[in-house]
Write a protein that holds these residues in place. Structure first.
Motif, PDB file in Angstrom:
ATOM      1  N   TYR A  29       0.809  -1.215   0.000  1.00  0.00           N
ATOM      2  CA  TYR A  29       0.000   0.000   0.000  1.00  0.00           C
ATOM      3  C   TYR A  29       0.843   1.267   0.000  1.00  0.00           C
ATOM      4  CZ  TYR A  29      -2.929  -3.805   1.662  1.00  0.00           C
ATOM      5  OH  TYR A  29      -3.546  -5.019   1.804  1.00  0.00           O
ATOM      6  N   GLU A  30       1.979   1.237   0.648  1.00  0.00           N
ATOM      7  CA  GLU A  30       2.871   2.400   0.664  1.00  0.00           C
ATOM      8  C   GLU A  30       3.379   2.692  -0.751  1.00  0.00           C
ATOM      9  OE1 GLU A  30       4.508   5.609   2.398  1.00  0.00           O
ATOM     10  OE2 GLU A  30       3.432   4.102   3.555  1.00  0.00           O
ATOM     11  N   ASP A  55      -1.768   9.758   1.801  1.00  0.00           N
ATOM     12  CA  ASP A  55      -2.122   9.094   3.057  1.00  0.00           C
ATOM     13  C   ASP A  55      -3.517   8.484   2.985  1.00  0.00           C
ATOM     14  OD1 ASP A  55       0.326   9.751   4.167  1.00  0.00           O
ATOM     15  OD2 ASP A  55      -0.430  11.501   5.238  1.00  0.00           O
ATOM     16  N   THR A  56      -4.454   9.238   2.452  1.00  0.00           N
ATOM     17  CA  THR A  56      -5.833   8.749   2.332  1.00  0.00           C
ATOM     18  C   THR A  56      -5.908   7.569   1.368  1.00  0.00           C
ATOM     19  OG1 THR A  56      -6.643  10.969   2.784  1.00  0.00           O
ATOM     20  CG2 THR A  56      -8.198   9.442   1.778  1.00  0.00           C
ATOM     21  N   ARG A  58      -3.465   5.412   0.646  1.00  0.00           N
ATOM     22  CA  ARG A  58      -2.832   4.262   1.306  1.00  0.00           C
ATOM     23  C   ARG A  58      -3.796   3.608   2.293  1.00  0.00           C
ATOM     24  NH1 ARG A  58       1.236   6.657   3.010  1.00  0.00           N
ATOM     25  NH2 ARG A  58       0.348   7.280   4.995  1.00  0.00           N
ATOM     26  N   GLU A  59      -4.443   4.403   3.119  1.00  0.00           N
ATOM     27  CA  GLU A  59      -5.387   3.869   4.108  1.00  0.00           C
ATOM     28  C   GLU A  59      -6.583   3.211   3.424  1.00  0.00           C
ATOM     29  OE1 GLU A  59      -6.241   7.337   6.423  1.00  0.00           O
ATOM     30  OE2 GLU A  59      -4.204   7.423   7.235  1.00  0.00           O
ATOM     31  N   ALA A  60      -7.069   3.814   2.351  1.00  0.00           N
ATOM     32  CA  ALA A  60      -8.241   3.274   1.653  1.00  0.00           C
ATOM     33  C   ALA A  60      -7.934   1.934   0.995  1.00  0.00           C
ATOM     34  CB  ALA A  60      -8.730   4.268   0.606  1.00  0.00           C
ATOM     35  N   ALA A  62      -5.626  -0.192   1.752  1.00  0.00           N
ATOM     36  CA  ALA A  62      -5.419  -1.196   2.802  1.00  0.00           C
ATOM     37  C   ALA A  62      -6.765  -1.694   3.337  1.00  0.00           C
ATOM     38  CB  ALA A  62      -4.572  -0.618   3.930  1.00  0.00           C
ATOM     39  N   ARG A  63      -7.669  -0.779   3.585  1.00  0.00           N
ATOM     40  CA  ARG A  63      -8.998  -1.137   4.099  1.00  0.00           C
ATOM     41  C   ARG A  63      -9.774  -1.975   3.079  1.00  0.00           C
ATOM     42  NH1 ARG A  63     -10.454   3.638   4.974  1.00  0.00           N
ATOM     43  NH2 ARG A  63     -11.737   3.974   3.147  1.00  0.00           N
TER      44      ARG A  63
END
Length: 148
Positions: A29-30, A55-56, A58-60, A62-63
């Motif tokens: 994801y990074e 950042d958003t 990457r988090e999305a 991953a989720r």
């Protein structure tokens, strides 16, 4: 711009598109988020999702990936038009996988892209996902995804 520079730009943008698929398949994801400009936007139009900024994104991703037992994406070349330090293009995508809740998914889609040259090379300024075909027939096979 020389022919060599134009060819180099095309190769770099094609590599960027390939890196996106590879990072997603490897659940990196990074790396995937780093393929976008700092203010880049990733849209998943069929489900009305939009993520802005690395950042958003990457988090999305991953989720979203945590929902999949396995997920396979292949990307195919599409159009590419370069205009100085910006470009537009399309990539055609085939995906299939099974969610942990047992639902299966197969689709054929298109990424509509805007690219920008940065000091670190070409990056996605915007990537919008459009689905053209979807099938939820249960997949009979087994999958093996990398660790989350």
């Amino acid at each position: 711009m020389s022919d060599f520079e134009a060819i180099a730009d095309r190769v770099e943008i094609e590599a960027l598109r390939g890196e996106f698929t590879d990072a997603g398949m490897q659940r990196d994801y990074e790396r995937l988020a780093g393929l976008f400009t700092e203010d880049g936007v990733w849209r998943i139009v069929p489900v009305d999702l939009e993520f802005a900024g690395r950042d958003t994104i990457r988090e999305a991703v991953a989720r979203l990936q945590k929902q999949w037992e396995y997920f396979v994406q292949t990307a195919h070349l599409g159009s590419l038009v370069i205009d100085g330090d910006t470009a537009t293009g399309r990539a055609y995508v085939t995906e299939f996988g099974r969610l942990y809740d047992g639902r299966s998914h197969f689709n054929c889609s298109i990424y509509h892209d805007r690219y920008r040259r940065t000091p670190d090379g070409w990056r996605f300024a915007e990537r919008s996902y459009e689905m053209r075909y979807r099938d939820e027939t249960p997949l009979p096979g087994e999958g093996n995804s990398p660790e989350v």
